[in-house]
Design a protein around this motif. Structure first.
Motif, PDB file in Angstrom:
ATOM      1  N   LEU A  12       0.822  -1.207   0.000  1.00  0.00           N
ATOM      2  CA  LEU A  12       0.000   0.000   0.000  1.00  0.00           C
ATOM      3  C   LEU A  12       0.859   1.260   0.000  1.00  0.00           C
ATOM      4  O   LEU A  12       0.540   2.252  -0.666  1.00  0.00           O
ATOM      5  CB  LEU A  12      -0.927   0.002   1.221  1.00  0.00           C
ATOM      6  N   LYS A  13       1.952   1.216   0.746  1.00  0.00           N
ATOM      7  CA  LYS A  13       2.842   2.372   0.783  1.00  0.00           C
ATOM      8  C   LYS A  13       3.471   2.617  -0.580  1.00  0.00           C
ATOM      9  O   LYS A  13       3.587   3.777  -1.026  1.00  0.00           O
ATOM     10  CB  LYS A  13       3.924   2.128   1.843  1.00  0.00           C
ATOM     11  N   ASP A  14       3.871   1.559  -1.261  1.00  0.00           N
ATOM     12  CA  ASP A  14       4.420   1.706  -2.609  1.00  0.00           C
ATOM     13  C   ASP A  14       3.362   2.244  -3.562  1.00  0.00           C
ATOM     14  O   ASP A  14       3.648   3.134  -4.390  1.00  0.00           O
ATOM     15  CB  ASP A  14       4.935   0.360  -3.113  1.00  0.00           C
ATOM     16  N   ALA A  15       2.140   1.718  -3.467  1.00  0.00           N
ATOM     17  CA  ALA A  15       1.064   2.177  -4.355  1.00  0.00           C
ATOM     18  C   ALA A  15       0.740   3.639  -4.104  1.00  0.00           C
ATOM     19  O   ALA A  15       0.489   4.411  -5.055  1.00  0.00           O
ATOM     20  CB  ALA A  15      -0.176   1.310  -4.152  1.00  0.00           C
ATOM     21  N   ALA A  16       0.753   4.061  -2.822  1.00  0.00           N
ATOM     22  CA  ALA A  16       0.477   5.462  -2.503  1.00  0.00           C
ATOM     23  C   ALA A  16       1.549   6.382  -3.075  1.00  0.00           C
ATOM     24  O   ALA A  16       1.253   7.478  -3.594  1.00  0.00           O
ATOM     25  CB  ALA A  16       0.382   5.633  -0.988  1.00  0.00           C
ATOM     26  N   ALA A  17       2.798   5.959  -3.013  1.00  0.00           N
ATOM     27  CA  ALA A  17       3.880   6.786  -3.561  1.00  0.00           C
ATOM     28  C   ALA A  17       3.741   6.929  -5.072  1.00  0.00           C
ATOM     29  O   ALA A  17       3.931   8.018  -5.637  1.00  0.00           O
ATOM     30  CB  ALA A  17       5.228   6.154  -3.201  1.00  0.00           C
ATOM     31  N   ILE A  18       3.393   5.837  -5.747  1.00  0.00           N
ATOM     32  CA  ILE A  18       3.214   5.905  -7.209  1.00  0.00           C
ATOM     33  C   ILE A  18       2.009   6.774  -7.551  1.00  0.00           C
ATOM     34  O   ILE A  18       2.034   7.541  -8.534  1.00  0.00           O
ATOM     35  CB  ILE A  18       3.049   4.483  -7.775  1.00  0.00           C
TER      36      ILE A  18
END
Length: 251
Positions: free
Chosen positions: A173-179
């Motif tokens: 989720l953290k990676d998706a939020a950054a993207i």
């Protein structure tokens, strides 16, 4: 001198024996403390004792138990642990079934003691006595310990799997939020599935907002909750000591 007459021992027939009726009653009383069943029917009945508790049966629910109560019992476990995979569901089911069997043991023990203490009519054969009860209670104790270990092992395995899944999910989720925020800055449309994420865009948006609020509140949290309060000093200790003037001169 006359020879001393030595009395002969009393014949064994002179030893007092209880009448036949009293002897039968005594034997019946002693049978309450015997080592086990004494007839073929009693031995068969005793041999089935370990099977009747159902603690090792394939089905957790006995025919004599309430199926609806079991379903409610199982539902509470699924509501508590919220399994998300077949493996987690299997472990939650094991917890429900094991605890259902464990909850049965106190009732079985009470039934065993009541059965051993129940009076037996004089015209019937004794097929269950206190020795049989102790033997069955010992077996129930072993089963209780086995089930407790099984419950704890399943619970530990489930917790490890769910903690690992939660950590992996948060990282994704953290990676998706950054993207997502990167595409916002570039004003480029983006969907989580474009990069293989299984989350909905709304969920990624909410998580991104949560991370931003947590980041903004970090300094406040550090000041209010993390910093150690200053240690008060003694009065006057904060003032530097002055050197005496005219050192070395006589008064």
């Amino acid at each position: 001198m006359s020879a001393t007459t030595i009395p002969s021992p009393a014949p064994t027939e002179s030893i007092h024996r209880p009448p036949p009726n009293n002897r039968a009653a005594a034997n019946r009383a002693n049978s309450q403390h015997s080592t086990g069943p004494r007839t073929a029917a009693g031995k068969q009945r005793s041999s089935l004792n370990a099977l009747r508790h159902g603690l090792t049966a394939a089905s957790a629910v006995l025919p004599s138990e309430d199926q609806a109560a079991y379903e409610e019992h199982r539902r509470r476990f699924f509501d508590e642990y919220q399994p998300a995979t077949p493996t987690e569901s299997q472990l939650v089911l094991e917890l429900a079934d094991t605890s259902w069997r464990l909850n049965r043991i106190p009732m079985l023990e009470a039934e065993v003691y009541a059965r051993a203490a129940a009076p037996v009519p004089l015209d019937r054969e004794i097929t269950f006595d206190i020795v049989d009860a102790h033997r069955l209670i010992a077996n129930l104790t072993i089963q209780s310990q086995r089930l407790s270990r099984q419950f704890q092992k399943s619970l530990e395995t489930l917790r490890k799997i769910q903690e690992s899944r939660a950590e992996r999910e948060r990282r994704d989720l953290k990676d998706a939020a950054a993207i997502l925020e990167l595409h916002k800055q570039k004003e480029i449309p983006w969907e989580p599935s474009d990069h293989g994420f299984v989350f909905s865009k709304d969920r990624v948006e909410r998580f991104s907002q949560l991370l931003q609020r947590l980041n903004d509140s970090w300094r406040i949290r550090n000041v209010l909750f993390e910093m150690q309060p200053p240690i008060p000093r003694e009065a006057g200790s904060f003032e530097p000591q002055r050197k005496a003037s005219g050192a070395g001169h006589s008064a």
